[in-house]
Design a protein around this motif. Structure first.
Motif, PDB file in Angstrom:
ATOM      1  N   MET A   1       1.059  -1.346  -0.123  1.00 31.30           N
ATOM      2  CA  MET A   1      -0.031  -0.017   0.299  1.00 31.30           C
ATOM      3  C   MET A   1       1.127   1.585   0.127  1.00 31.30           C
ATOM      4  O   MET A   1       1.493   1.365   0.616  1.00 31.30           O
ATOM      5  CB  MET A   1      -1.114  -0.413   0.998  1.00 31.30           C
ATOM      6  N   ASP A   2       0.208   2.465  -1.181  1.00 28.32           N
ATOM      7  CA  ASP A   2       1.806   3.441  -0.687  1.00 28.32           C
ATOM      8  C   ASP A   2       0.992   3.838   0.811  1.00 28.32           C
ATOM      9  O   ASP A   2      -0.195   4.842   0.417  1.00 28.32           O
ATOM     10  CB  ASP A   2       1.376   4.262  -2.525  1.00 28.32           C
ATOM     11  N   ARG A  15      -7.417   4.815   2.885  1.00 23.87           N
ATOM     12  CA  ARG A  15      -6.316   4.043   2.210  1.00 23.87           C
ATOM     13  C   ARG A  15      -6.567   2.540   2.006  1.00 23.87           C
ATOM     14  O   ARG A  15      -6.749   1.781   0.951  1.00 23.87           O
ATOM     15  CB  ARG A  15      -5.004   4.702   1.881  1.00 23.87           C
ATOM     16  N   ALA A  16      -6.391   2.538   3.080  1.00 24.28           N
ATOM     17  CA  ALA A  16      -6.480   0.662   2.972  1.00 24.28           C
ATOM     18  C   ALA A  16      -8.121   0.229   3.347  1.00 24.28           C
ATOM     19  O   ALA A  16      -7.732  -0.947   2.279  1.00 24.28           O
ATOM     20  CB  ALA A  16      -6.040   0.677   5.195  1.00 24.28           C
ATOM     21  N   ARG A  17      -9.284   0.361   3.551  1.00 25.28           N
ATOM     22  CA  ARG A  17     -10.246   0.229   2.906  1.00 25.28           C
ATOM     23  C   ARG A  17     -10.355  -0.034   1.330  1.00 25.28           C
ATOM     24  O   ARG A  17     -10.754  -0.590   1.208  1.00 25.28           O
ATOM     25  CB  ARG A  17     -11.403   1.290   2.942  1.00 25.28           C
ATOM     26  N   GLN A  18      -9.741   1.785   0.697  1.00 24.28           N
ATOM     27  CA  GLN A  18      -9.844   1.265  -0.321  1.00 24.28           C
ATOM     28  C   GLN A  18      -9.427   0.186  -1.365  1.00 24.28           C
ATOM     29  O   GLN A  18      -9.379  -0.214  -2.525  1.00 24.28           O
ATOM     30  CB  GLN A  18      -9.113   2.971  -1.183  1.00 24.28           C
ATOM     31  N   VAL A  19      -7.527   0.104  -0.995  1.00 27.35           N
ATOM     32  CA  VAL A  19      -6.774  -1.323  -1.437  1.00 27.35           C
ATOM     33  C   VAL A  19      -7.661  -2.353  -1.432  1.00 27.35           C
ATOM     34  O   VAL A  19      -7.566  -3.265  -1.897  1.00 27.35           O
ATOM     35  CB  VAL A  19      -5.765  -1.111  -0.343  1.00 27.35           C
ATOM     36  N   VAL A  20      -8.296  -2.532   0.075  1.00 24.13           N
ATOM     37  CA  VAL A  20      -9.196  -3.789   0.555  1.00 24.13           C
ATOM     38  C   VAL A  20      -9.948  -4.228  -0.792  1.00 24.13           C
ATOM     39  O   VAL A  20     -10.358  -5.160  -1.379  1.00 24.13           O
ATOM     40  CB  VAL A  20      -8.709  -4.053   1.680  1.00 24.13           C
TER      41      VAL A  20
END
Length: 140
Positions: A1-2, A15-20
């Motif tokens: 994750m960036d 951001r973590a929610r988006q990546v997952v």
């Protein structure tokens, strides 16, 4: 994750929610295709795709009861580790429990205990102050 551009715990979670969510949207992509799309890591001296893994278990560990038979989970003993670090996050009956598996050639027990303590403090601070800048949250 960036993590570039991430300043607060709220931004990190978003951001973590988006990546997952993107990972779930693409879970049907064959693993070989994912590997083929990544840059070669042959020049890094490491053959693995990643060295640290986080595992989240949604279901709490429970004792299974069957007619005339009962079971219970045994504590984790020394096991062969596949990665440098594996963080197991278990949503247990008493709340969230953390367990770290680690390569003993790279880490000792005191270091891993310190890392888990720092993670606990960081997560607690993020929950209490989600709008605070990550760089200002305490680790000690």
């Amino acid at each position: 994750m960036d993590l570039s551009g991430i300043g607060t715990a709220e931004e990190l979670l978003a951001r973590a929610r988006q990546v997952v969510a993107e990972a779930y949207d693409n879970q049907d992509v064959p693993f070989e295709e994912v590997i083929g799309s990544l840059n070669s890591r042959s020049d890094t001296g490491s053959a693995s795709l990643f060295n640290v893994m986080i595992v989240w278990e949604d279901d709490p560990l429970f004792d299974l009861k069957l007619q005339g038979l009962s079971t219970s989970h045994l504590p984790v003993e020394d096991v062969a580790v596949e990665f440098d670090l594996t963080l197991l996050v278990v949503n247990g009956l008493q709340g969230i429990e953390l367990l770290m598996l680690y390569d003993r050639a790279l880490f000792d027990g005191a270091t891993v205990d310190r890392m888990l303590g720092q993670l606990e403090m960081l997560l607690g601070s993020m929950c209490r102050e989600p709008a605070s800048r990550l760089a200002t949250l305490p680790l000690l």
